[in-house]
Design a protein around this motif. Sequence first.
Motif, PDB file in Angstrom:
ATOM      1  N   PHE A 176       4.855  -0.412   3.295  1.00 44.49           N
ATOM      2  CA  PHE A 176       5.063  -0.229   1.852  1.00 44.49           C
ATOM      3  C   PHE A 176       4.725  -1.504   1.101  1.00 44.49           C
ATOM      4  N   PRO A 177       4.489  -1.459  -0.240  1.00 46.19           N
ATOM      5  CA  PRO A 177       4.385  -0.235  -1.053  1.00 46.19           C
ATOM      6  C   PRO A 177       2.946   0.266  -1.248  1.00 46.19           C
ATOM      7  N   ASP A 178       1.921  -0.404  -0.704  1.00 47.85           N
ATOM      8  CA  ASP A 178       0.549  -0.020  -1.042  1.00 47.85           C
ATOM      9  C   ASP A 178      -0.106   0.842   0.032  1.00 47.85           C
ATOM     10  N   GLN A 179      -0.262   2.118  -0.282  1.00 46.84           N
ATOM     11  CA  GLN A 179      -0.887   2.999   0.714  1.00 46.84           C
ATOM     12  C   GLN A 179      -2.320   2.569   1.040  1.00 46.84           C
ATOM     13  N   HIS A 180      -3.038   2.025   0.034  1.00 47.68           N
ATOM     14  CA  HIS A 180      -4.454   1.717   0.283  1.00 47.68           C
ATOM     15  C   HIS A 180      -4.634   0.552   1.248  1.00 47.68           C
ATOM     16  N   LEU A 181      -3.886  -0.520   1.033  1.00 49.82           N
ATOM     17  CA  LEU A 181      -3.979  -1.646   1.974  1.00 49.82           C
ATOM     18  C   LEU A 181      -3.553  -1.175   3.367  1.00 49.82           C
ATOM     19  N   GLY A 182      -2.510  -0.343   3.406  1.00 55.51           N
ATOM     20  CA  GLY A 182      -2.034   0.170   4.698  1.00 55.51           C
ATOM     21  C   GLY A 182      -3.093   1.001   5.395  1.00 55.51           C
ATOM     22  N   ARG A 183      -3.722   1.876   4.643  1.00 58.08           N
ATOM     23  CA  ARG A 183      -4.719   2.776   5.246  1.00 58.08           C
ATOM     24  C   ARG A 183      -5.934   1.994   5.723  1.00 58.08           C
ATOM     25  N   TRP A 184      -6.402   1.070   4.884  1.00 56.22           N
ATOM     26  CA  TRP A 184      -7.584   0.294   5.274  1.00 56.22           C
ATOM     27  C   TRP A 184      -7.281  -0.549   6.517  1.00 56.22           C
ATOM     28  N   THR A 185      -6.073  -1.099   6.554  1.00 59.30           N
ATOM     29  CA  THR A 185      -5.683  -1.918   7.705  1.00 59.30           C
ATOM     30  C   THR A 185      -5.625  -1.056   8.966  1.00 59.30           C
ATOM     31  N   GLY A 186      -5.030   0.116   8.842  1.00 58.82           N
ATOM     32  CA  GLY A 186      -4.964   1.040   9.982  1.00 58.82           C
ATOM     33  C   GLY A 186      -6.366   1.403  10.448  1.00 58.82           C
ATOM     34  N   HIS A 187      -7.239   1.662   9.489  1.00 66.11           N
ATOM     35  CA  HIS A 187      -8.631   2.025   9.803  1.00 66.11           C
ATOM     36  C   HIS A 187      -9.317   0.890  10.567  1.00 66.11           C
ATOM     37  N   THR A 188      -9.122  -0.343  10.130  1.00 66.44           N
ATOM     38  CA  THR A 188      -9.779  -1.466  10.827  1.00 66.44           C
ATOM     39  C   THR A 188      -9.216  -1.630  12.245  1.00 66.44           C
ATOM     40  N   LEU A 189      -8.000  -1.130  12.466  1.00 64.01           N
ATOM     41  CA  LEU A 189      -7.427  -1.206  13.818  1.00 64.01           C
ATOM     42  C   LEU A 189      -7.790   0.028  14.652  1.00 64.01           C
ATOM     43  N   GLY A 190      -8.587   0.901  14.080  1.00 61.23           N
ATOM     44  CA  GLY A 190      -9.067   2.069  14.827  1.00 61.23           C
ATOM     45  C   GLY A 190      -8.126   3.265  14.816  1.00 61.23           C
ATOM     46  N   ILE A 191      -7.175   3.296  13.908  1.00 59.37           N
ATOM     47  CA  ILE A 191      -6.252   4.446  13.851  1.00 59.37           C
ATOM     48  C   ILE A 191      -6.921   5.585  13.064  1.00 59.37           C
ATOM     49  N   PRO A 192      -6.990   6.785  13.665  1.00 54.56           N
ATOM     50  CA  PRO A 192      -7.619   7.896  12.931  1.00 54.56           C
ATOM     51  C   PRO A 192      -6.824   8.253  11.669  1.00 54.56           C
ATOM     52  N   LEU A 193      -7.560   8.750  10.679  1.00 58.81           N
ATOM     53  CA  LEU A 193      -6.908   9.080   9.396  1.00 58.81           C
ATOM     54  C   LEU A 193      -5.786  10.106   9.568  1.00 58.81           C
ATOM     55  N   ASP A 194      -5.948  11.026  10.523  1.00 59.85           N
ATOM     56  CA  ASP A 194      -4.893  12.047  10.663  1.00 59.85           C
ATOM     57  C   ASP A 194      -3.649  11.519  11.391  1.00 59.85           C
ATOM     58  N   GLU A 195      -3.684  10.253  11.771  1.00 60.21           N
ATOM     59  CA  GLU A 195      -2.447   9.647  12.306  1.00 60.21           C
ATOM     60  C   GLU A 195      -1.824   8.689  11.296  1.00 60.21           C
ATOM     61  N   MET A 196      -2.358   8.753  10.072  1.00 56.09           N
ATOM     62  CA  MET A 196      -1.761   7.973   8.977  1.00 56.09           C
ATOM     63  C   MET A 196      -1.274   8.970   7.935  1.00 56.09           C
ATOM     64  N   MET A 197       0.025   9.006   7.724  1.00 52.82           N
ATOM     65  CA  MET A 197       0.605  10.004   6.812  1.00 52.82           C
ATOM     66  C   MET A 197       1.192   9.298   5.595  1.00 52.82           C
ATOM     67  N   VAL A 198       0.984   9.923   4.434  1.00 58.52           N
ATOM     68  CA  VAL A 198       1.556   9.355   3.202  1.00 58.52           C
ATOM     69  C   VAL A 198       3.004   9.785   3.060  1.00 58.52           C
ATOM     70  N   TRP A 199       3.873   8.812   2.866  1.00 58.57           N
ATOM     71  CA  TRP A 199       5.288   9.071   2.614  1.00 58.57           C
ATOM     72  C   TRP A 199       5.513   9.032   1.108  1.00 58.57           C
ATOM     73  N   ASP A 200       5.832  10.202   0.523  1.00 63.40           N
ATOM     74  CA  ASP A 200       6.093  10.260  -0.925  1.00 63.40           C
ATOM     75  C   ASP A 200       7.593  10.071  -1.144  1.00 63.40           C
ATOM     76  N   PRO A 201       7.993   8.921  -1.692  1.00 60.59           N
ATOM     77  CA  PRO A 201       9.422   8.624  -1.803  1.00 60.59           C
ATOM     78  C   PRO A 201      10.163   9.565  -2.765  1.00 60.59           C
TER      79      PRO A 201
END
Length: 365
Positions: A176-201
């Motif tokens: 938290f709190p930035d989904q975009h930095l989190g997603r891009w970071t996950g992507h650079t580590l090779g995590i598939p997009l479908d293993e990254m879920m958005v948590w809507d508070p």
Amino acid sequence: MQSASINFDRFNQLQDNACHERIRAARASLGPRVVMLCHHYQRADVYQYADLTGDSLRLARLASQTDSEYIVFCGVHFMAEVADIMSSPRQKVILPDLAAGCSMADMANLAKVERCWRELNEVLNADEVITPVTYINSAADLKAFCGDHGGIVCTSSNAATIAGWAFGQRQKILFFPDQHLGRWTGHTLGIPLDEMMVWDPDLEMGGLTPEQIRKAKLLLWKGHCSVHQMFQPAHILKFRNQHPDGLVISHPECSFEVCRQSDFVGSTEHIVKVIKEARPGTRWLVGTELNLVTRLAEEVKAEGKIVQFMSPTVCMCSTMQRIDPQHLAWTLENLAAGHTVNQISVPEHEAVLAKLALERMLAIS
Ligand code: CIZ
Ligand code: SF4
């Protein structure tokens, strides 16, 4: 008896020229008692007074190395909090306008994060399987939450290293709190997009099913930066059509599509470094805050490098923009007159835990 502090009303109407004279006079009278730290996004008419500049990571380090009585922080609230946590107890950190917040940081708060943690605990044992990672753009109590739960802080300069560390501790990350930095970071580590879920508070269980939570490697808080969301893939496309040899560099707070279509993605420090080290004569499209881009364009112009801003509309960090010559003059005159105004002071119990999470970060980045 001490006199009352000087009221801001007297400075509100002051012309910029008059402010600059008063800023210089107050600084001269304060001498080494004050040090000014300025973030890359700070407007030029304030940035010119900086003793030390950088991104939030660099400024966090520098704050811990200064020994001036006053640290006047020209940036936003969470950065001043970090400076307070990292500086010595006898130093006072001052934010010239208390309304200089960060809209992204405000998208997460302790009540919501604690609720999220409780809800995650209904599905799995959060403290055993999830490392909480907070972007430095967050309030001190969220950094303290991470300190308290085996978690850590990251910045856009070190997010991949920090996420690597976090996965070394536990199987999953709550970012938290930035989904975009989190997603891009996950992507650079090779995590598939479908293993990254958005948590809507704002939704129960973040809007996720227990299966989705169990499957997720990375839970991404639904937050974003209002400045960086302005940059669009269409801006990149237009630039590439006009300048096929041009290069595109974006900040990881931009959307996934913008990052994916860029030639380089990185923090402000990275953007500055890449463009300064680029070959003379190169042309760049840059997706980050306008004040930085304008300054950088000016600095590399002499080498024949052309730096363009990604959005056709003016988009600045409007909260950081609030630190203007009027507020700076008011602040410094008060300090020179012995009045500590706008001090940022993180409560001790929060500061201790937040520092733990910050020191974990500094130790590995
Ligand atoms: O970490 C910082 O200072 C921010 C807000 C952006 C960046 O990439 O430097
Ligand atoms: Fe916050 Fe965005 Fe401003 Fe950075 S640019 S300080 S994330 S509002």
